[in-house]
Design an enzyme around this catalytic site. Structure first.
Site, PDB file in Angstrom:
ATOM      1  N   THR A  96       0.725  -1.352   0.102  1.00 48.11           N
ATOM      2  CA  THR A  96       0.089   0.135  -0.049  1.00 48.11           C
ATOM      3  C   THR A  96       0.930   1.273  -0.057  1.00 48.11           C
ATOM      4  OG1 THR A  96      -0.134  -0.313   2.287  1.00 48.11           O
ATOM      5  CG2 THR A  96      -2.046  -0.989   1.062  1.00 48.11           C
ATOM      6  N   TYR A 136      14.355  -4.659  16.834  1.00 45.92           N
ATOM      7  CA  TYR A 136      13.953  -4.713  15.331  1.00 45.92           C
ATOM      8  C   TYR A 136      15.167  -5.279  14.319  1.00 45.92           C
ATOM      9  CZ  TYR A 136      13.674  -2.595  10.450  1.00 45.92           C
ATOM     10  OH  TYR A 136      13.641  -2.313   9.356  1.00 45.92           O
TER      11      TYR A 136
HETATM   12  N1  LIG Z   1      11.994   2.960   5.356  1.00 41.66           N
HETATM   13  C1  LIG Z   1      13.374   2.186   5.960  1.00 41.66           C
HETATM   14  O1  LIG Z   1      14.027   2.939   6.086  1.00 41.66           O
HETATM   15  C2  LIG Z   1      13.536   0.612   6.120  1.00 41.66           C
HETATM   16  C3  LIG Z   1      14.910   0.285   5.813  1.00 41.66           C
HETATM   17  C4  LIG Z   1      15.119  -0.874   5.933  1.00 41.66           C
HETATM   18  C5  LIG Z   1      14.149  -1.964   5.721  1.00 41.66           C
HETATM   19  N2  LIG Z   1      12.606  -1.541   5.912  1.00 41.66           N
HETATM   20  C6  LIG Z   1      11.874  -2.686   5.748  1.00 41.66           C
HETATM   21  O2  LIG Z   1      11.048  -2.469   4.554  1.00 41.66           O
HETATM   22  C7  LIG Z   1       9.709  -2.959   4.647  1.00 41.66           C
HETATM   23  C8  LIG Z   1       8.746  -1.896   4.257  1.00 41.66           C
HETATM   24  O3  LIG Z   1       8.784  -0.574   5.005  1.00 41.66           O
HETATM   25  P1  LIG Z   1       8.494   0.686   4.594  1.00 41.66           P
HETATM   26  O4  LIG Z   1       9.319   1.719   5.049  1.00 41.66           O
HETATM   27  O5  LIG Z   1       8.000   0.680   3.137  1.00 41.66           O
HETATM   28  O6  LIG Z   1       7.224   0.902   5.488  1.00 41.66           O
HETATM   29  P2  LIG Z   1       5.752   1.445   5.216  1.00 41.66           P
HETATM   30  O7  LIG Z   1       5.679   2.499   4.212  1.00 41.66           O
HETATM   31  O8  LIG Z   1       5.005   1.767   6.689  1.00 41.66           O
HETATM   32  O9  LIG Z   1       5.082   0.025   4.635  1.00 41.66           O
HETATM   33  C9  LIG Z   1       4.492  -0.994   5.379  1.00 41.66           C
HETATM   34  C10 LIG Z   1       3.775  -1.814   4.664  1.00 41.66           C
HETATM   35  O10 LIG Z   1       3.526  -3.175   5.673  1.00 41.66           O
HETATM   36  C11 LIG Z   1       1.999  -3.289   5.901  1.00 41.66           C
HETATM   37  N3  LIG Z   1       2.063  -3.950   7.214  1.00 41.66           N
HETATM   38  C12 LIG Z   1       2.558  -3.091   8.208  1.00 41.66           C
HETATM   39  N4  LIG Z   1       2.202  -3.916   9.353  1.00 41.66           N
HETATM   40  C13 LIG Z   1       1.779  -5.044   8.887  1.00 41.66           C
HETATM   41  C14 LIG Z   1       1.178  -6.206   9.518  1.00 41.66           C
HETATM   42  N5  LIG Z   1       1.031  -6.547  10.823  1.00 41.66           N
HETATM   43  N6  LIG Z   1       0.497  -7.237   8.647  1.00 41.66           N
HETATM   44  C15 LIG Z   1       0.816  -7.001   7.356  1.00 41.66           C
HETATM   45  N7  LIG Z   1       0.919  -5.789   6.704  1.00 41.66           N
HETATM   46  C16 LIG Z   1       1.445  -4.942   7.271  1.00 41.66           C
HETATM   47  C17 LIG Z   1       1.648  -1.815   5.696  1.00 41.66           C
HETATM   48  O11 LIG Z   1       0.168  -2.020   5.301  1.00 41.66           O
HETATM   49  P3  LIG Z   1      -0.922  -1.120   5.878  1.00 41.66           P
HETATM   50  O12 LIG Z   1      -0.521   0.202   5.120  1.00 41.66           O
HETATM   51  O13 LIG Z   1      -2.097  -1.241   5.511  1.00 41.66           O
HETATM   52  O14 LIG Z   1      -0.660  -0.701   7.335  1.00 41.66           O
HETATM   53  C18 LIG Z   1       2.354  -1.197   4.642  1.00 41.66           C
HETATM   54  O15 LIG Z   1       1.708  -1.811   3.379  1.00 41.66           O
HETATM   55  C19 LIG Z   1       9.659  -3.232   6.231  1.00 41.66           C
HETATM   56  O16 LIG Z   1       9.779  -4.867   6.265  1.00 41.66           O
HETATM   57  C20 LIG Z   1      10.727  -2.567   6.845  1.00 41.66           C
HETATM   58  O17 LIG Z   1      11.255  -3.142   7.808  1.00 41.66           O
HETATM   59  C21 LIG Z   1      12.650  -0.270   5.792  1.00 41.66           C
END
Ligand SMILES: NC(=O)c1ccc[n+]([C@@H]2O[C@H](COP(=O)([O-])OP(=O)(O)OC[C@H]3O[C@@H](n4cnc5c(N)ncnc54)[C@H](OP(=O)(O)O)[C@@H]3O)[C@@H](O)[C@H]2O)c1
Length: 252
Positions: free
Chosen positions: A14, A153
């Site tokens: 999303t 985390y």
């Molecule tokens: N941003 C960073 O700096 C970073 C760095 C390294 C790794 N990551 C990893 O990248 C991935 C995506 O992160 P992002 O930064 O793109 O975050 P984000 O924009 O918050 O997106 C997270 C996504 O995961 C879904 N989600 C959250 N909790 C969930 C649950 N309990 N069950 C199912 N779906 C869930 C959310 O759905 P809803 O919108 O419906 O809640 C959203 O679609 C994560 O695994 C994060 O740890 C991020």
């Protein structure tokens, strides 16, 4: 196009990295795309916007902390598509807590969403994987760095990297590849979910950028490009690998 003919699933599509990857998969020619989210309104909007590109998009509400959701998702993909070629297990949460503020329940919940959920999802989907399928898990460069407040985390993401290695061996006999992508810091909605003030967030951002050799945050599209490569047959000799896309933060 490197993904033509493939049926792909992206969890957490999303917003953020998942959304950018869903767009990239469409650009790269997937035949059909399945996306998940937990918020119904965001999921509906994402499906409608992605479907504008002319590729069939199925949106399924899936919660990583609800094991029956993974079984239901697999049943639906089986009924509608009969197979799956690419999975990007991306959905995850970041709930920082410094030593002294770590609570068992929250730590277990973070492990459930970031580790057990994706593992049970791959388990439920595994009968659907075609030969040559590619599964990509979204870890983090923090799984090899020490960042204050990130003990739980970072441990979840280290565990997920380990999951990729074990599953690579278990599923490798069927020609299925499991790899991970380890992003650096990316400005996505995940940070607005930390409950920090804008000033604190800006200060944290500057502190992070000072440590990253690339001197800036990652872009979601840069992670999406790496995931698209891991999803494609171009990465056919990669198994159990973790690809850092972090501006050199974890290695320089
Ligand atoms: N941003 C960073 O700096 C970073 C760095 C390294 C790794 N990551 C990893 O990248 C991935 C995506 O992160 P992002 O930064 O793109 O975050 P984000 O924009 O918050 O997106 C997270 C996504 O995961 C879904 N989600 C959250 N909790 C969930 C649950 N309990 N069950 C199912 N779906 C869930 C959310 O759905 P809803 O919108 O419906 O809640 C959203 O679609 C994560 O695994 C994060 O740890 C991020």
């Amino acid at each position: 196009m490197q993904l033509s003919g493939k049926i792909a699933l992206v969890t957490g599509a999303t917003t953020g990295i998942g959304r950018a990857t869903a767009e990239r998969f469409i650009e790269d020619g997937v035949t059909a795309l399945i996306i998940t989210g937990q918020d119904q309104a965001r999921l509906k909007t994402a499906r409608a916007e992605l479907a504008e590109h002319g590729v069939p998009v199925t949106a399924i509400c899936w919660r990583a902390d609800t094991p029956t959701d993974s079984v239901a998702l697999a049943e639906r993909v089986m009924a509608e598509h009969g197979r799956l070629d690419v999975v990007f297990a991306n959905a995850g949460v970041t709930w920082p807590a410094p030593l002294g503020q770590i609570e068992a329940e929250a730590a277990q919940a973070q492990f459930m969403v970031n580790v057990i959920g994706p593992l049970l999802l791959v388990q439920a989907l595994s009968p659907l994987f075609s030969e040559g399928s590619s599964v990509i898990l979204n870890t983090s460069c923090l799984n090899v760095l020490g960042m204050p407040g990130m003990a739980v985390y970072s441990a979840t993401k280290a565990a997920l990297r380990s999951v990729a290695r074990t599953l690579s061996v278990e599923l490798g006999t069927r020609g299925i590849r499991i790899n991970s992508v380890a992003p650096g810091p990316i400005e996505t909605p995940i940070y607005s979910k930390l409950g920090m003030s804008e000033a604190d967030f800006a200060e944290m951002g500057q502190g992070i950028i000072a440590q990253v050799p690339a001197g800036r945050f990652d872009k979601s599209s840069e992670i999406a490009a790496a995931v698209a490569f891991l999803a494609s047959d171009g990465s056919s000799y990669m198994r159990g690998a973790e690809m850092p896309v972090d501006g050199g933060w974890s290695s320089l």
